[in-house]
Design a protein around this motif. Structure first.
Motif, short mmCIF file in Angstrom:
data_model
loop_
_atom_site.label_atom_id
_atom_site.label_comp_id
_atom_site.label_asym_id
_atom_site.label_seq_id
_atom_site.Cartn_x
_atom_site.Cartn_y
_atom_site.Cartn_z
N HIS A 33 -3.14 4.77 15.34
CA HIS A 33 -4.00 4.98 16.51
C HIS A 33 -3.47 6.14 17.35
N THR A 85 -4.69 9.78 7.59
CA THR A 85 -4.71 8.32 7.45
C THR A 85 -3.58 7.69 8.26
N ASP A 86 -2.39 8.28 8.20
CA ASP A 86 -1.27 7.74 8.98
C ASP A 86 -1.57 7.77 10.47
N ARG A 102 -7.37 -0.69 10.75
CA ARG A 102 -6.60 -0.06 9.69
C ARG A 102 -7.56 0.51 8.65
N TYR A 144 -12.08 -0.39 5.62
CA TYR A 144 -11.68 -0.52 7.02
C TYR A 144 -11.54 -2.00 7.34
N THR A 154 -7.72 2.04 4.77
CA THR A 154 -7.03 2.14 3.49
C THR A 154 -7.87 3.00 2.57
N TRP A 179 -12.99 4.46 1.53
CA TRP A 179 -12.09 3.68 2.38
C TRP A 179 -12.47 2.21 2.38
N ASN A 196 -4.08 5.05 11.33
CA ASN A 196 -3.51 3.70 11.30
C ASN A 196 -2.50 3.46 12.42
#
Length: 135
Positions: free
Chosen positions: A8, A2-3, A51, A71, A53, A69, A6
């Motif tokens: 990219h 996920t990091d 992003r 988005y 989440t 998620w 986010n």
């Protein structure tokens, strides 16, 4: 992961996948690091502020791990459609729900199946259903 998504960070994303991984999305199927990188690059190009989440994760179980998620992003660049056409940036903000099931072996993703409602995405971009020709 996920990091990396986010940020990219394509290199960081690919570090989560095995070299022969398969990534299945509503837009198509990517096999291997080159194709998977291309899929993410296309989405980040279309939504430069994209992003993800995660709001539900079921990862402490046998395969598959499941994540739900939200988005978000602003459609600024070209978005490639499954048929190869592109939608120019609309400037519209999106918030869509998605889920994925991920199969992991030796701490690397071998299969990542992602699902989201394309009609929800296209409607938020200002497009809806088109007339279907019968015949």
């Amino acid at each position: 992961m996920t990091d990396a998504i986010n940020m990219h960070d394509i290199r960081g994303i690919l570090a989560c996948y095995s070299p022969g991984a398969v990534y299945v999305t509503p837009s198509g199927v990517a096999e291997g690091h080159d194709q998977i990188a291309w899929m993410y690059e296309q989405f980040f190009r279309a939504f430069p502020d994209f992003r993800a989440t995660a709001w539900f994760e079921l990862g402490d179980c046998e395969n598959p791990a499941v994540t739900e998620w939200t988005y978000t992003g602003t459609h600024e660049g070209p978005l490639m459609l499954p048929d190869g056409r592109e939608i120019r940036g609309t400037g519209r903000h999106i918030t869509i729900r998605a889920t994925c099931s991920t199969f992991v072996h030796d701490d690397k993703i071998v299969t990542h199946r992602e699902y989201f409602d394309q009609l929800e995405l296209y409607s938020q971009l200002g497009f809806g259903l088109t007339k279907i020709e019968h015949g």
